[in-house]
Design a protein around this motif. Sequence first.
Motif, short mmCIF file in Angstrom:
data_model
loop_
_atom_site.label_atom_id
_atom_site.label_comp_id
_atom_site.label_asym_id
_atom_site.label_seq_id
_atom_site.Cartn_x
_atom_site.Cartn_y
_atom_site.Cartn_z
N VAL A 1 -14.35 13.75 -9.92
CA VAL A 1 -13.19 13.38 -10.68
C VAL A 1 -12.09 14.28 -12.08
CG1 VAL A 1 -13.23 11.19 -12.19
CG2 VAL A 1 -14.72 11.05 -10.77
N TYR A 2 -11.06 13.96 -12.15
CA TYR A 2 -10.21 14.31 -13.12
C TYR A 2 -9.85 13.23 -13.66
CZ TYR A 2 -11.64 18.78 -10.17
OH TYR A 2 -12.10 19.86 -9.82
N LYS A 3 -9.38 13.52 -14.96
CA LYS A 3 -8.11 13.51 -16.17
C LYS A 3 -7.17 13.77 -16.29
CE LYS A 3 -7.11 12.29 -20.54
NZ LYS A 3 -7.20 12.29 -22.11
N ARG B 1 -0.76 16.54 -8.36
CA ARG B 1 -1.64 18.61 -8.67
C ARG B 1 -0.65 18.54 -9.88
NH1 ARG B 1 0.70 22.91 -8.78
NH2 ARG B 1 2.65 21.94 -7.09
N LEU B 2 0.29 18.72 -10.61
CA LEU B 2 0.63 18.63 -12.00
C LEU B 2 0.19 18.13 -12.80
CD1 LEU B 2 4.68 19.14 -10.98
CD2 LEU B 2 3.12 21.48 -11.35
N ALA B 3 0.17 16.58 -12.46
CA ALA B 3 -1.00 15.99 -13.72
C ALA B 3 -2.29 16.23 -14.37
CB ALA B 3 -0.79 13.68 -12.77
N THR B 4 -2.85 16.69 -13.08
CA THR B 4 -4.51 17.50 -13.60
C THR B 4 -4.18 19.01 -13.99
OG1 THR B 4 -5.22 18.26 -11.42
CG2 THR B 4 -5.79 15.57 -11.91
N HIS B 5 -3.53 19.86 -14.18
CA HIS B 5 -3.04 20.83 -13.96
C HIS B 5 -4.16 21.75 -12.68
CE1 HIS B 5 -1.32 20.34 -17.93
NE2 HIS B 5 -1.72 19.47 -18.01
N VAL C 1 0.96 -1.13 -0.15
CA VAL C 1 -0.13 -0.45 0.42
C VAL C 1 0.75 1.42 0.65
CG1 VAL C 1 -1.56 1.28 1.25
CG2 VAL C 1 -1.95 -0.81 0.90
N ASP C 2 1.83 0.72 0.87
CA ASP C 2 3.05 2.55 1.02
C ASP C 2 3.71 2.93 -0.54
OD1 ASP C 2 2.34 2.74 3.56
OD2 ASP C 2 4.11 1.50 4.29
N SER C 3 3.28 1.49 -1.39
CA SER C 3 4.26 1.96 -2.48
C SER C 3 3.14 2.29 -3.60
CB SER C 3 4.76 0.45 -3.36
OG SER C 3 3.52 -0.16 -3.31
N LEU C 4 2.44 2.33 -3.25
CA LEU C 4 0.98 3.15 -4.06
C LEU C 4 0.31 4.47 -4.07
CD1 LEU C 4 -1.46 0.33 -4.85
CD2 LEU C 4 0.36 0.87 -5.41
N GLN C 5 1.33 4.86 -2.83
CA GLN C 5 1.09 6.31 -2.73
C GLN C 5 2.23 7.33 -3.35
OE1 GLN C 5 1.65 7.35 1.50
NE2 GLN C 5 1.14 9.18 1.67
N PHE C 6 1.10 8.60 -4.26
CA PHE C 6 1.76 9.13 -4.42
C PHE C 6 1.74 10.71 -3.80
CE2 PHE C 6 0.20 6.86 -7.74
CZ PHE C 6 0.01 6.80 -9.00
N ASP C 7 2.35 11.52 -4.04
CA ASP C 7 3.03 12.91 -3.95
C ASP C 7 1.72 13.39 -4.23
OD1 ASP C 7 4.94 14.85 -2.51
OD2 ASP C 7 4.91 15.58 -4.29
N PHE C 8 1.52 14.73 -3.54
CA PHE C 8 0.31 14.99 -3.97
C PHE C 8 0.07 15.93 -4.82
CE2 PHE C 8 -2.08 19.21 -3.34
CZ PHE C 8 -3.13 18.97 -3.74
N ASN C 9 1.94 17.09 -4.82
CA ASN C 9 2.44 17.49 -6.17
C ASN C 9 1.95 17.33 -7.72
OD1 ASN C 9 2.40 19.98 -4.53
ND2 ASN C 9 4.79 19.21 -3.83
N ARG C 10 2.45 15.69 -7.33
CA ARG C 10 2.11 15.27 -8.76
C ARG C 10 1.30 15.18 -9.45
NH1 ARG C 10 4.06 8.60 -9.34
NH2 ARG C 10 4.33 8.57 -11.76
#
Length: 441
Positions: free
Chosen positions: A134-136, A114-118, A103-112
């Motif tokens: 829900v965002y693309k 945020r950048l992905a969704t502009h 589960v820990d390996s699935l954790q994303f950084d919030f900034n990552r």
Amino acid sequence: MDSFACDGSRASSYNITFCPSTAMSRLLSIPASQALQPALAPISHQNLTSNTSKGKVHTALMIAFPTAAGILIFILLGIYLYISKRKAIKTFNVQTDEMQRFVDSLQFDFNRIRLATHNFAVNNKLGEGGFGEVYKGELEGGQQVAVKRLSKNSVQGIAEFQTEIVLVAKLQHKNLVKLLGYCASPKESLLVYEFLPNSSLDKFLFDPAKKSSLDWQTRFNIISGIARGLQYLHEDSRIKVVHRDLKSSNILLDEDMNPKIADFGLARLFEVDQTQGDTKRIVGTYGYMAPEYAITGHYSVKSDVFSFGVIVLEIVSGQRNRFFRRLQLDEALLHRAWRLWNEDEPLNLIDTELGDNFEEEEVLKCIQLGLLCIQENAIDRPRMTAIVAALNGQAIRLPTPKPPHFFGSAVVDEATDMADEYPAPYVHTGNENITNVYSRD
């Protein structure tokens, strides 16, 4: 002394005296019946004492050995249970640690994210439901993702968020949506899924402009794929899962129109031998809820089977099932399907968009399976194993369907709170689509 007389004229009489020894005299003076008693009495007493002692020892051994054996078995059992418990705890801890690392390996950084969704731009918004928006998004390597963002006012909360992470992380099947990661920051709770370009089933099925792309073969493949996904959840995975919110908007479609079951925020985990659960907080969408769940809060895998039956009849007919109240004369989809079956006119249920381009045998089989799934008594509904086997063409004799539950006959929107029929503290349902994911036109 004894006297003897001799025969004959010249015979004389003689007296013969026999003089025994002193010991012999004493012995001869005792009556014959008692002659052996003095000698035997000491021997008999000695044997009796010996036998009594041996009996006591034997009895003691008879008691001691079972007692000792019982104590030994009890000690060994205690040692076995102790070792087993330690081993089970160790195994559980190892499994828990492994799952936690996974589960820990699935954790994303919030900034990552945020950048992905502009920065969660409006033009990247795909939909909105009970969970939130829900965002693309697009990650650094060009991979497209769908990001579910937990709303502060969401019907679902942290518990549902954590449930979805754990469940979807453990479940792996081609007919289940794939979780890529998550983000749990102090201010944001996000789930990152694979992006499915064809959005959800309801966006095709109930859109007059899009439903023409759903020919019968595509519809039949979607029905079969959903059935396989449910079979995995109920019977084939390492954990038994009841989805509790299965509906057409929670069936996502990939680029080849293959179905994937989504939105596990309301799912419940069952023990291997558990058959039913109870809740006072009824969640889900009216129109897809099994009657025993909507009325009493009892849910089981057969609750999902009911929801599957509703979806099957929606796919065949191209019509949305709605929750019906009393006092209106409109006919619900489920009741119309039942009536046409009884009138021996089931083909009149078929979506007119299909024309004559369908396999009659497959259509009739799907209608019958749909009606079997929506039967009022949960015990009468088939298991997903039997449904998958029937859809795969195996020679299975399907029983005659029994009537569905008649809630009433007045149409209302699925989001309507049924406060007049069910007390508010015991009933909760989100919007029509708890998570509504669809791509922009």
